[in-house]
Design a protein around this motif. Structure first.
Motif, mmCIF file in Angstrom:
data_model
loop_
_atom_site.group_PDB
_atom_site.id
_atom_site.type_symbol
_atom_site.label_atom_id
_atom_site.label_comp_id
_atom_site.label_asym_id
_atom_site.label_seq_id
_atom_site.Cartn_x
_atom_site.Cartn_y
_atom_site.Cartn_z
ATOM 1 N N ASP A 1 0.864 -1.178 0.000
ATOM 2 C CA ASP A 1 0.000 0.000 0.000
ATOM 3 C C ASP A 1 0.900 1.227 0.000
ATOM 4 O OD1 ASP A 1 -1.933 1.926 0.306
ATOM 5 O OD2 ASP A 1 -2.905 0.970 2.020
ATOM 6 N N HIS B 1 -0.176 4.343 -0.454
ATOM 7 C CA HIS B 1 -0.980 5.529 -0.161
ATOM 8 C C HIS B 1 -0.360 6.291 1.005
ATOM 9 C CE1 HIS B 1 -4.457 8.028 0.795
ATOM 10 N NE2 HIS B 1 -4.921 7.718 -0.398
ATOM 11 N N SER B 2 -0.439 7.615 0.959
ATOM 12 C CA SER B 2 0.169 8.450 2.010
ATOM 13 C C SER B 2 -0.461 8.213 3.383
ATOM 14 C CB SER B 2 0.065 9.927 1.639
ATOM 15 O OG SER B 2 -1.292 10.313 1.514
ATOM 16 N N GLU B 3 -1.701 7.731 3.427
ATOM 17 C CA GLU B 3 -2.376 7.481 4.705
ATOM 18 C C GLU B 3 -2.128 6.072 5.238
ATOM 19 O OE1 GLU B 3 -6.523 8.395 4.232
ATOM 20 O OE2 GLU B 3 -6.117 10.431 3.559
ATOM 21 N N ALA B 4 -1.394 5.251 4.506
ATOM 22 C CA ALA B 4 -1.155 3.871 4.941
ATOM 23 C C ALA B 4 -0.177 3.852 6.109
ATOM 24 C CB ALA B 4 -0.609 3.048 3.786
ATOM 25 N N SER B 5 -0.579 3.224 7.193
ATOM 26 C CA SER B 5 0.317 3.117 8.344
ATOM 27 C C SER B 5 1.185 1.864 8.244
ATOM 28 C CB SER B 5 -0.480 3.106 9.648
ATOM 29 O OG SER B 5 -1.404 2.045 9.644
ATOM 30 N N ASP B 6 0.690 0.828 7.583
ATOM 31 C CA ASP B 6 1.440 -0.415 7.371
ATOM 32 C C ASP B 6 1.316 -0.780 5.892
ATOM 33 O OD1 ASP B 6 2.500 -2.952 7.233
ATOM 34 O OD2 ASP B 6 1.134 -3.832 8.708
ATOM 35 N N PRO B 7 2.377 -0.651 5.126
ATOM 36 C CA PRO B 7 2.295 -0.896 3.680
ATOM 37 C C PRO B 7 1.874 -2.309 3.293
ATOM 38 C CG PRO B 7 4.402 0.102 4.254
ATOM 39 C CD PRO B 7 3.702 -0.210 5.541
ATOM 40 N N ASP C 1 -0.548 -3.993 4.840
ATOM 41 C CA ASP C 1 -1.925 -4.191 5.310
ATOM 42 C C ASP C 1 -2.916 -3.600 4.311
ATOM 43 O OD1 ASP C 1 -4.234 -4.564 6.800
ATOM 44 O OD2 ASP C 1 -3.791 -2.948 8.211
ATOM 45 N N GLY D 1 -7.330 -1.055 4.974
ATOM 46 C CA GLY D 1 -7.830 0.301 4.748
ATOM 47 C C GLY D 1 -8.025 0.644 3.282
ATOM 48 N N ARG E 1 -10.623 4.934 1.552
ATOM 49 C CA ARG E 1 -10.033 6.170 1.032
ATOM 50 C C ARG E 1 -10.682 6.548 -0.297
ATOM 51 N NH1 ARG E 1 -4.864 3.005 1.552
ATOM 52 N NH2 ARG E 1 -4.464 3.004 3.774
#
Length: 162
Positions: free
Chosen positions: A121, A123-129, A131, A134, A138
Motif C-alpha cells: 500500500d 498511499h500516504s495514509e497507509a500506516s502499514d504498507p 496491510d 484500509g 479512502r
C-alpha cells in the motif's frame, strides 16, 4: 561558436542521462527483473500532472525458477485476501458490489490458484504498507500487487494509482 555547440551537445547528453537515471519504472519489481526473466507483456498508462494510471508487467520465469523462488520468500500464499480479491476480480461484500473495479482485466492477471502474492500500500495514509484493510476507506488508491503463479512460473506485477 564551437563552445556554444559543445555546451548544447553536452547539455543534451546530460539531460538524456538524467532522464534515464530518474526513470519512474526501475528494473526491480520485488526482486524480479526484466534483465533476468522474459517479458511477456508490459504497459504503463501513468501520465498527466498527478501521474494517475496503472502499470502492469508479466514475466516468464521458467528459465530461472530458482531465482524466482528466492524472490517470493516471505510472500503470502494464495488466495488473495478478501479486499485484494474484491478490487482485483470484483465481487460483493456486505451488500456492496465491487464489480466496477475488476482490475485483473487491466492487469491481464488470470485467477491464479497455486502461488504467492505480495501487496504494498503506497498511499500516504497507509500506516502499514503490507496491510490492505484500509484499501476501501479512502478516496484514492496507490498500491501494488504482485502474484507469482507456481503452475506457469509467471510473475504478474500491477501498480494502480488514482
Amino acid at each position: 561558436m564551437k563552445k556554444i555547440s559543445a555546451i548544447i551537445i553536452l547539455s543534451a547528453l546530460l539531460f538524456a542521462l538524467a532522464s534515464c537515471a530518474f526513470d519512474s519504472q526501475s528494473d526491480n519489481y520485488f526482486g524480479f527483473s526484466k534483465q533476468i526473466f522474459t517479458v511477456v507483456e508490459e504497459q504503463d498508462t501513468h501520465g498527466g500532472w498527478l501521474g494517475d494510471g496503472s502499470y502492469y508487467l508479466i514475466l516468464d520465469c521458467s528459465n530461472n525458477v530458482d531465482t524466482a523462488m528466492k524472490n517470493i520468500e516471505g510472500w503470502n500464499s494464495l488466495p488473495l485476501s478478501e479486499n485484494l480479491n474484491l478490487i482485483m476480480y470484483g465481487g460483493e461484500k456486505d451488500g456492496v458490489s465491487y464489480d466496477g473495479y475488476n482490475l485483473s482485466e487491466e492487469a491481464h492477471m488470470p485467477v491464479i490458484e497455486n502461488g504467492y502474492y505480495y501487496f504494498e500500500d503506497r498511499h500516504s495514509e497507509a500506516s502499514d504498507p503490507s496491510d490492505d484493510s484500509g484499501l476501501f476507506s479512502r478516496y484514492s488508491y496507490n498500491f501494488t500487487v504482485a502474484v507469482y503463479d507456481i503452475d506457469s512460473n509467471r510473475f504478474y506485477y500491477f501498480e494502480f494509482d488514482t
